[in-house]
Motif scaffolding. Structure first.
Motif, PDB file in Angstrom:
ATOM      1  N   LYS A   1       0.847  -1.196   0.000  1.00  0.00           N
ATOM      2  CA  LYS A   1       0.000   0.000   0.000  1.00  0.00           C
ATOM      3  C   LYS A   1       0.883   1.247   0.000  1.00  0.00           C
ATOM      4  O   LYS A   1       0.648   2.197  -0.739  1.00  0.00           O
ATOM      5  CB  LYS A   1      -0.925   0.008   1.213  1.00  0.00           C
ATOM      6  CG  LYS A   1      -1.974  -1.068   1.108  1.00  0.00           C
ATOM      7  CD  LYS A   1      -3.280  -0.676   1.758  1.00  0.00           C
ATOM      8  CE  LYS A   1      -4.360  -1.685   1.390  1.00  0.00           C
ATOM      9  NZ  LYS A   1      -4.855  -2.436   2.511  1.00  0.00           N
ATOM     10  N   PHE A   2       1.936   1.195   0.840  1.00  0.00           N
ATOM     11  CA  PHE A   2       2.867   2.315   0.917  1.00  0.00           C
ATOM     12  C   PHE A   2       3.544   2.501  -0.449  1.00  0.00           C
ATOM     13  O   PHE A   2       3.629   3.603  -0.981  1.00  0.00           O
ATOM     14  CB  PHE A   2       3.893   1.998   2.020  1.00  0.00           C
ATOM     15  CG  PHE A   2       5.070   2.927   2.078  1.00  0.00           C
ATOM     16  CD1 PHE A   2       4.914   4.235   2.473  1.00  0.00           C
ATOM     17  CD2 PHE A   2       6.347   2.479   1.729  1.00  0.00           C
ATOM     18  CE1 PHE A   2       5.994   5.090   2.531  1.00  0.00           C
ATOM     19  CE2 PHE A   2       7.437   3.324   1.779  1.00  0.00           C
ATOM     20  CZ  PHE A   2       7.265   4.639   2.184  1.00  0.00           C
ATOM     21  N   THR A   3       3.987   1.375  -1.026  1.00  0.00           N
ATOM     22  CA  THR A   3       4.675   1.418  -2.306  1.00  0.00           C
ATOM     23  C   THR A   3       3.777   2.016  -3.376  1.00  0.00           C
ATOM     24  O   THR A   3       4.217   2.811  -4.209  1.00  0.00           O
ATOM     25  CB  THR A   3       5.057  -0.022  -2.743  1.00  0.00           C
ATOM     26  OG1 THR A   3       5.737  -0.621  -1.678  1.00  0.00           O
ATOM     27  CG2 THR A   3       5.933  -0.033  -3.961  1.00  0.00           C
ATOM     28  N   SER A   4       2.503   1.637  -3.346  1.00  0.00           N
ATOM     29  CA  SER A   4       1.575   2.139  -4.337  1.00  0.00           C
ATOM     30  C   SER A   4       1.457   3.653  -4.208  1.00  0.00           C
ATOM     31  O   SER A   4       1.460   4.385  -5.198  1.00  0.00           O
ATOM     32  CB  SER A   4       0.222   1.473  -4.105  1.00  0.00           C
ATOM     33  OG  SER A   4      -0.762   2.133  -4.778  1.00  0.00           O
ATOM     34  N   PHE A   5       1.387   4.151  -2.975  1.00  0.00           N
ATOM     35  CA  PHE A   5       1.263   5.594  -2.761  1.00  0.00           C
ATOM     36  C   PHE A   5       2.507   6.324  -3.287  1.00  0.00           C
ATOM     37  O   PHE A   5       2.388   7.280  -4.041  1.00  0.00           O
ATOM     38  CB  PHE A   5       1.062   5.888  -1.262  1.00  0.00           C
ATOM     39  CG  PHE A   5       1.028   7.358  -0.964  1.00  0.00           C
ATOM     40  CD1 PHE A   5      -0.143   8.074  -1.159  1.00  0.00           C
ATOM     41  CD2 PHE A   5       2.170   8.027  -0.529  1.00  0.00           C
ATOM     42  CE1 PHE A   5      -0.174   9.446  -0.921  1.00  0.00           C
ATOM     43  CE2 PHE A   5       2.149   9.390  -0.294  1.00  0.00           C
ATOM     44  CZ  PHE A   5       0.975  10.097  -0.485  1.00  0.00           C
ATOM     45  N   ILE A   6       3.688   5.816  -2.918  1.00  0.00           N
ATOM     46  CA  ILE A   6       4.890   6.534  -3.345  1.00  0.00           C
ATOM     47  C   ILE A   6       5.074   6.453  -4.857  1.00  0.00           C
ATOM     48  O   ILE A   6       5.572   7.387  -5.477  1.00  0.00           O
ATOM     49  CB  ILE A   6       6.178   6.106  -2.591  1.00  0.00           C
ATOM     50  CG1 ILE A   6       6.436   4.622  -2.724  1.00  0.00           C
ATOM     51  CG2 ILE A   6       6.167   6.531  -1.176  1.00  0.00           C
ATOM     52  CD1 ILE A   6       7.710   4.184  -2.024  1.00  0.00           C
ATOM     53  N   GLY A   7       4.635   5.356  -5.445  1.00  0.00           N
ATOM     54  CA  GLY A   7       4.749   5.231  -6.901  1.00  0.00           C
ATOM     55  C   GLY A   7       3.906   6.262  -7.623  1.00  0.00           C
ATOM     56  O   GLY A   7       4.285   6.770  -8.668  1.00  0.00           O
ATOM     57  N   LEU A   8       2.763   6.577  -7.031  1.00  0.00           N
ATOM     58  CA  LEU A   8       1.867   7.536  -7.677  1.00  0.00           C
ATOM     59  C   LEU A   8       2.213   8.983  -7.352  1.00  0.00           C
ATOM     60  O   LEU A   8       1.764   9.909  -8.024  1.00  0.00           O
ATOM     61  CB  LEU A   8       0.410   7.267  -7.252  1.00  0.00           C
ATOM     62  CG  LEU A   8      -0.233   6.013  -7.838  1.00  0.00           C
ATOM     63  CD1 LEU A   8      -1.564   5.741  -7.185  1.00  0.00           C
ATOM     64  CD2 LEU A   8      -0.421   6.158  -9.342  1.00  0.00           C
ATOM     65  N   HIS A   9       2.983   9.168  -6.287  1.00  0.00           N
ATOM     66  CA  HIS A   9       3.336  10.531  -5.881  1.00  0.00           C
ATOM     67  C   HIS A   9       4.852  10.665  -5.788  1.00  0.00           C
ATOM     68  O   HIS A   9       5.389  10.913  -4.714  1.00  0.00           O
ATOM     69  CB  HIS A   9       2.701  10.885  -4.525  1.00  0.00           C
ATOM     70  CG  HIS A   9       1.213  10.767  -4.535  1.00  0.00           C
ATOM     71  ND1 HIS A   9       0.557   9.590  -4.303  1.00  0.00           N
ATOM     72  CD2 HIS A   9       0.251  11.691  -4.796  1.00  0.00           C
ATOM     73  CE1 HIS A   9      -0.755   9.799  -4.384  1.00  0.00           C
ATOM     74  NE2 HIS A   9      -0.972  11.051  -4.699  1.00  0.00           N
ATOM     75  N   PRO A  10       5.549  10.495  -6.918  1.00  0.00           N
ATOM     76  CA  PRO A  10       7.017  10.491  -6.841  1.00  0.00           C
ATOM     77  C   PRO A  10       7.597  11.790  -6.298  1.00  0.00           C
ATOM     78  O   PRO A  10       8.641  11.767  -5.648  1.00  0.00           O
ATOM     79  CB  PRO A  10       7.444  10.261  -8.299  1.00  0.00           C
ATOM     80  CG  PRO A  10       6.241  10.379  -9.139  1.00  0.00           C
ATOM     81  CD  PRO A  10       5.035  10.300  -8.267  1.00  0.00           C
TER      82      PRO A  10
END
Ligand code: HEM
Length: 513
Positions: free
Chosen positions: A239-248
C-alpha cells in the motif's frame, strides 16, 4: 555638488536611511522585473507547449495541456487511476495528452513500438519504489543495470527450472484442497449444504505459499494456518509502495527504508542458506551465487538480495491469485463458460494413486488456457499501463511525433478491450482464443504481461501455477456465487496490482462427488 556633499555628510554621520531606501527601491524594481520576466517566460512557454508545441496536437483534458501533474492526480478515489485513463481514452481516442509532458497510448502497433521495437526505458517514477538506494530488476530505470540483473535471474525462470517447481505447486494445491474440504465438512456437520469461504483470501494464501517456497525455500503455511508475519508486512508495504509510486514528487522527501522485520527475517534466511551450504536451485540460490562471483559488476550486496527477493514475493503473489479470483468471478457471470471448462477438465482421468492433476495433464487444455487469457484481457494485473520515457525524439507508427523527455504510457488495458481489435470486445468470450489464426492476431493487442525487455519474467511460472490450481479446484469443488459479494467485487482497485476494494470475495463451496 552641494547635494553630493550633503549625501556624504549624511553617510559619515551614520544616517543610512536614505542609502537603504535607495537600495530597497532598486531591489524592489529588480525583483519585480525578474519576477515579471520569469512569469512571462513560464506563461509563454506553457502557452506555446499547450497550443503550438509538438504534443499540442494530441487531445486531452484542457488543464493537462499546462500542468505536469503526477499520476496521483488521476487517482481519486485511491486505486482508480486506471479507470480514469480508460475513460479518457474512450473520450479522446488512442493518444491522449494526460499531462503537459505525458501521453497515454492505446494503439496496439504503437504499444508494440514503445515496448518492443524502440524498447524505451522505464519512466523515472519507477525510482520512487527504490529502497535504500538499491534498485531492483523491476524498478531500475537504467537499461544496462536491468540487463545485468535480468541475466543473473533468468536461469531461475527457465522452462526447465519452472518445470522443477511443479511438485511444490502440487503439494500446495493439496494443502488448499484439504483446507477447503475441512471447511465444507465442518459446514455439513452443522447441517449446512455448503461452506461460505473467502475465495480471494484463500487464493492469495495459496500464491504466497508457492512463491515463498520457489523464491527462497520458506514454508509460510498460509493456506493451512491463515497467517504469517512476513506476508502481512509485505501487504502493508504494498500500500505504501503504491502511494509513493503515484506521488514520486512527495516521495522524494519520505525516507524509503526496507522494513526492519523484513531485513532481519531475510538476513537469517540468507545466513542459514550460506551456513548450510544447501543447494536448492531457487531464486535465492541464484542471488547468493553472485556474492562469490569474480565480476565485481555482478556482485550483489545483501541489501540488493533482500530487495530482489521481496520484489519476487510481491510480484509473484497477488498478480497470480487475483487473476484466479477474477477468473472465478467471470465464470459466475458466464455459467456456460464454467460448464464448458468443467467438461474439459472432467474428461481428464486421475491416474492410479494420483490425487492432484499435474502440469502435463493441464498445460495444453485449450479451453482452460482460453479462460485464463480472456480473464487477463479484462483484468490485467497492471491496468494502469507501462510508463516509459523518450530519450530522443521519436515518431510513433502513423507519423505521430513525440519529442525527447516525454513520458509515454503504453496503455495495454485499453488496447486489449478495444473494438478496433476485438470482435464483441466487451463480451467475456474464451472461445475467441480457440481459432489459432485469430488468436495470433489477438495476441498482438494483448499485453497483460507487458512486452519487450521489461516484460514479466514470471509469465510461464504464473501460467503453470494458475492452470494447476484452477483445474484441480474445478475438478473437485463446485463454487457458487453470493450476490452481495459479486456486487462488491465490481469495485476494482489498483494498489500496484489490480484487486478489489474490499479484498475479500466470499463464495459458497461444495464438494463434487
Ligand atoms: C498473472 C500473473 C502476472 C501478471 C499478469 C504479471 C504482469 C507483469 C507486468 C505487466 C509486468 C511489467 C510491469 C511494468 O512494466 O511496470 C511484470 C513485470 C515483472 N513480473 Fe510479473 N506478472 C505476473 C506474475 C508474476 C510472477 C509469478 C512473478 C515472479 C515469480 C513475476 C515477476 C515479475 C518481475 C520480477 C517483473 C519485472 C521484470 C523486469 O522489469 O525485468 N510476475 N509482470
Amino acid at each position: 555638488m552641494s547635494t553630493l556633499l550633503n549625501r556624504l555628510q549624511e553617510l559619515v554621520a551614520g544616517s543610512t536611511v536614505p542609502y537603504l531606501s535607495f537600495n530597497r527601491d532598486v531591489v524592489d524594481k529588480v525583483g519585480k522585473t525578474t519576477g515579471l520576466l520569469v512569469a512571462t517566460y513560464v506563461i509563454t512557454t506553457r502557452i506555446y507547449s499547450a497550443f503550438f508545441g509538438p504534443l499540442s496536437k494530441y487531445p486531452g483534458p484542457f488543464l493537462a495541456k499546462f500542468v505536469n501533474w503526477g499520476d496521483g492526480h488521476y487517482d481519486s478515489p485511491a486505486g482508480t487511476r486506471f479507470e480514469k485513463l480508460i475513460k479518457l481514452h474512450k473520450k479522446y481516442g488512442h493518444i491522449v495528452r494526460i499531462a503537459r509532458k505525458q501521453i497515454s497510448v492505446s494503439d496496439k502497433d504503437m504499444i508494440q513500438q514503445i515496448l518492443v521495437k524502440d524498447d524505451l526505458p522505464k519512466a523515472y517514477n519507477y525510482e520512487a519504489y527504490q529502497l535504500d538506494g538499491h534498485p531492483t530488476m523491476f524498478d531500475t530505470t537504467d537499461k544496462e543495470f536491468h540487463k545485468s540483473r535480468r541475466r543473473i535471474l533468468s536461469p531461475a525462470f527457465s522452462l526447465r527450472y519452472i518445470g522443477s517447481m511443479e511438485p511444490l505447486m502440487r503439494s500446495t494445491t493439496t494443502h488448499l484442497e484439504v483446507a477447503l474440504s475441512k471447511s465444507i465438512n465442518e459446514a455439513n456437520a452443522e447441517g449446512r449444504e455448503y461452506a461460505e469461504i473467502d475465495l480471494w483470501m484463500m487464493l492469495q494464501h495459496y500464491a504466497i505459499d508457492i512463491i515463498g517456497l520457489a523464491a527462497f525455500g520458506t514454508e509460510f503455511n498460509m493456506v493451512t494456518t491463515g497467517h504469517h508475519p512476513l506476508p502481512e508486512v509485505i501487504t502493508d508495504r504494498l500500500k505504501f509502495t503504491s502511494f509513493i509510486g503515484l506521488h514520486p514528487k512527495i516521495s522524494k522527501w519520505i525516507p524509503k527504508k526496507q522494513h526492519p522485520f523484513l531485513v532481519t527475517f531475510m538476513k537469517d534466511v540468507i545466513q542459514n542458506r550460506i551456513d548450510s551450504g544447501e543447494k536448492r536451485q531457487d531464486i535465492l540460490d541464484f542471488l547468493i551465487g553472485t556474492l562469490y562471483t569474480k565480476s565485481e559488476d555482478d556482485r550483489l550486496q545483501i541489501e540488493d538480495i533482500i530487495n530482489e527477493v521481496v520484489l519476487f514475493l510481491i510480484a509473484g503473489s497477488e498478480t497470480t491469485s487475483n487473476t484466479m479470483g477474477f477468473l472465478f468471478m467471470e465464470m459466475f457471470k458466464n455459467p456456460h463458460v464454467y460448464e464448458e471448462l468443467r467438461n474439459e477438465i472432467d474428461a481428464i482421468e486421475m491416474e492410479e494413486g494420483q490425487t492432484v492433476l499435474n502440469n502435463s495433464q493441464v498445460k495444453s487444455l485449450p479451453y482452460l488456457n482460453a479462460v485464463i487469457e480472456e480473464t487477463l484481457r479484462f483484468h490485467p494485473a497492471n491496468p494502469g499501463g507501462a510508463p516509459r520515457r523518450t530519450v530522443s525524439d521519436i515518431t510513433l507508427v502513423g507519423n505521430h511525433f513525440v519529442p525527447k523527455n516525454t513520458t509515454v504510457i503504453a496503455m495495454g488495458m485499453v488496447a486489449q478491450t478495444h473494438p478496433d481489435y476485438w470482435e464483441e470486445a466487451d463480451r467475456f468470450m474464451p472461445e475467441r482464443w480457440l481459432d489459432p489464426v485469430k488468436a495470433k492476431e489477438y495476441a498482438m493487442a494483448w499485453f497483460p504481461f507487458s512486452a519487450g525487455s521489461r516484460n514479466c519474467i514470471g509469465k510461464a511460472f504464473s501460467l503453470q501455477e494458475m492452470r494447476i490450481c484452477v483445474a484441480n479446484l474445478v475438478k473437485k469443488f463446485e463454487f457458487l456465487p453470493i450476490e452481495s459479494s459479486m456486487e462488491d467485487a465490481k469495485d476494482r482497485r489498483q494498489f500496484v496490482t489490480l484487486g478489489i476494494a474490499k479484498n475479500t470475495f466470499k463464495v459458497r463451496a461444495v464438494l463434487r462427488t
